[in-house]
Write an enzyme that holds these catalytic residues in place. Sequence first.
Site, PDB file in Angstrom:
ATOM      1  N   LYS A 251       0.866  -1.120   0.073  1.00 51.20           N
ATOM      2  CA  LYS A 251      -0.166   0.080   0.132  1.00 51.20           C
ATOM      3  C   LYS A 251       0.981   1.396  -0.037  1.00 51.20           C
ATOM      4  O   LYS A 251       1.995   1.281   0.557  1.00 51.20           O
ATOM      5  CB  LYS A 251      -0.775   0.181   1.312  1.00 51.20           C
ATOM      6  CG  LYS A 251      -2.033  -0.912   1.382  1.00 51.20           C
ATOM      7  CD  LYS A 251      -2.731  -0.782   2.547  1.00 51.20           C
ATOM      8  CE  LYS A 251      -3.901  -1.819   2.921  1.00 51.20           C
ATOM      9  NZ  LYS A 251      -5.041  -1.657   1.855  1.00 51.20           N
ATOM     10  N   ARG A 325     -10.174 -11.763   2.736  1.00 53.22           N
ATOM     11  CA  ARG A 325     -11.168 -12.574   1.924  1.00 53.22           C
ATOM     12  C   ARG A 325     -10.147 -14.028   2.020  1.00 53.22           C
ATOM     13  O   ARG A 325     -10.791 -15.178   2.084  1.00 53.22           O
ATOM     14  CB  ARG A 325     -11.543 -12.566   0.664  1.00 53.22           C
ATOM     15  CG  ARG A 325     -10.293 -12.291  -0.373  1.00 53.22           C
ATOM     16  CD  ARG A 325     -10.741 -11.614  -1.765  1.00 53.22           C
ATOM     17  NE  ARG A 325     -10.912 -10.013  -1.354  1.00 53.22           N
ATOM     18  CZ  ARG A 325     -11.452  -9.300  -2.353  1.00 53.22           C
ATOM     19  NH1 ARG A 325     -11.729  -9.677  -3.796  1.00 53.22           N
ATOM     20  NH2 ARG A 325     -11.289  -7.991  -2.151  1.00 53.22           N
TER      21      ARG A 325
HETATM   22  N1  BES Z   1      -7.959  -3.767   4.773  1.00 52.00           N
HETATM   23  C1  BES Z   1      -8.113  -3.143   3.357  1.00 52.00           C
HETATM   24  C2  BES Z   1      -9.462  -2.544   3.138  1.00 52.00           C
HETATM   25  C3  BES Z   1      -9.618  -1.376   3.923  1.00 52.00           C
HETATM   26  C4  BES Z   1      -9.221   0.040   3.360  1.00 52.00           C
HETATM   27  C5  BES Z   1     -10.172  -1.353   5.156  1.00 52.00           C
HETATM   28  C6  BES Z   1      -9.522   1.099   3.966  1.00 52.00           C
HETATM   29  C7  BES Z   1     -10.033  -0.048   5.874  1.00 52.00           C
HETATM   30  C8  BES Z   1      -9.901   1.003   5.244  1.00 52.00           C
HETATM   31  C9  BES Z   1      -8.062  -4.576   2.652  1.00 52.00           C
HETATM   32  O1  BES Z   1      -7.335  -5.711   2.860  1.00 52.00           O
HETATM   33  C10 BES Z   1      -7.702  -4.154   1.101  1.00 52.00           C
HETATM   34  O2  BES Z   1      -6.710  -3.650   0.943  1.00 52.00           O
HETATM   35  N2  BES Z   1      -8.511  -4.277   0.165  1.00 52.00           N
HETATM   36  C11 BES Z   1      -8.226  -3.973  -1.172  1.00 52.00           C
HETATM   37  C12 BES Z   1      -9.007  -4.818  -2.109  1.00 52.00           C
HETATM   38  C13 BES Z   1      -8.420  -4.939  -3.666  1.00 52.00           C
HETATM   39  C14 BES Z   1      -6.961  -4.934  -3.799  1.00 52.00           C
HETATM   40  C15 BES Z   1      -9.133  -5.549  -4.395  1.00 52.00           C
HETATM   41  C16 BES Z   1      -8.857  -2.497  -1.549  1.00 52.00           C
HETATM   42  O3  BES Z   1      -9.985  -2.136  -0.995  1.00 52.00           O
HETATM   43  O4  BES Z   1      -8.315  -1.751  -2.384  1.00 52.00           O
HETATM   44 ZN    ZN Z   2      -5.432  -5.437   2.019  1.00 56.99          ZN
END
Ligand code: BES
Ligand code: ZN
Length: 471
Positions: A251, A325
């Site tokens: 990230k 997931r």
């Molecule tokens: N933990 C994150 C989602 C999240 C984002 C929680 C903001 C709280 C605040 C999750 O694991 C994630 O990174 N999801 C990705 C999925 C994508 C790669 C399909 C996302 O939402 O960008």
């Molecule tokens: Zn994530």
Amino acid sequence: MPTFVAMKWTFASSASTGHVTAVVKPTSSEFSADLATLIEARAERGVKGWLHQVAGAEQFVRVLTSKGDAAEMAHSGRKAGAELAGLLSKNKISNLSLEAGDATFHVAEGLALAAYRYTRLLGKKAKEAWTLDSVEVVGLSARDAKRLEVLMAAVTEARDLINTPVLDLTAEDLAARAEELGQIYGFKVTVLNQAKIESLKMGGLLGVNKGSVDPATFSILEYKPEKAVNSAPYVLVGKGVVYDTGGLSLKPSNFMDTMKCDMSGAAAVIGTLCAVAGQGLPVHVIGLIPATDNRPGGNAITPGDVITISDGTTVEVLNTDAEGRLILADALHYAKKYKPQLVIDLATLTGAAARAIGPNATVAMGNASREVWEQLQTSAANTHERLVEFPFWDEYNDLLKSEIADLKNIGGAEAGAITAGKFLEHFTDYPYVHLDIAGPAFLDSPWGYYGKGGTGVGVRLLTDFLTHVAS
Ligand code: BES
Ligand code: ZN
Ligand code: ZN
């Protein structure tokens, strides 16, 4: 491993004097001036629930809530309590007596929610920190005072867990804290260690854990009272990613810096078990918590790797940041063995859910009966932990097709919250509700009766829901 001592309020009940007033003491002239300002400001804004000052040796703060249905009254009472918390903190008043007639429970609730502070890591500043210590709730039954005390303690436990940085809260620390809380509140906790997780072939949890130096854990929480109303248990599953760097799909740092909150689903499950067991509700509940951090170290899984979930499903991992997931898949498969009445998972699963509705509500979806949805929506209104139901049509499954495996772990550019939910549904064979709490779980700025940081969203909602199914 840090010592966890949650902030605790004592709600002591005492007999009603018959007035609809909130009595706040001690008092100071500065406090009454503040109060007058607050009352004026509320009146100008046309706030329905209001505070009113009555002159006298003591300050009587009268709290009236708006007319409306019970849920609106409750929300308005909590908001009044939160404003009161602001005044108390400003004037460093730590003990008070509160009477607000029918609204007392909710005013005290709002007061406690707004008075929460994460103080454990304050070093030199700890001395100056204000705390609310005790609230005498006049006119509330001893039973309701106890119910409120347990509920607020449970929400506080969840918030403390969320606010604790990963340095002090690895997957093993999270499991150890669940064990401690099980001892305190009266539920059983079994922690499966790395070796056991390997023997169960939980390839999702093990895959995400591969880039970490800390072992994964899988915690099983169980509260089974003798007189449970349900023969098949309710199973709650919580995402326990103690820190989400994204893994090799790293990230950007401005998206990473709050990712200690990625175990908010786990915290909500633990908090709910505390509340349900602490209140002695006659309902059989199981909590499942797969936990690990998601890091890009050493042997981290790569985009393009294919992993095998414990049910035999192969998953092409195209983005290691879609890790929630993967660990939930193993937990949802594990849940089948209980032949549950209903499974509800809570997860900070997608940025898409947060983008869609912000901190105002939880994105909900699933295949449970309309009756379950109606009860959930009633509880959402009762607690103001609102739910917005998204569609759950099978067409969304098309986006998860992989060329080389049974599924891939990301969908397309659209409907990201829903494709994540459909991915999870693949691992279920029971009535199922998915709650994506990415929006309301952790606040960057104060909202409603909450300050910045972890909110414990889900604890009040699910406790209300389980209270209704138990009665
Ligand atoms: N933990 C994150 C989602 C999240 C984002 C929680 C903001 C709280 C605040 C999750 O694991 C994630 O990174 N999801 C990705 C999925 C994508 C790669 C399909 C996302 O939402 O960008
Ligand atoms: Zn994530
Ligand atoms: Zn995550």
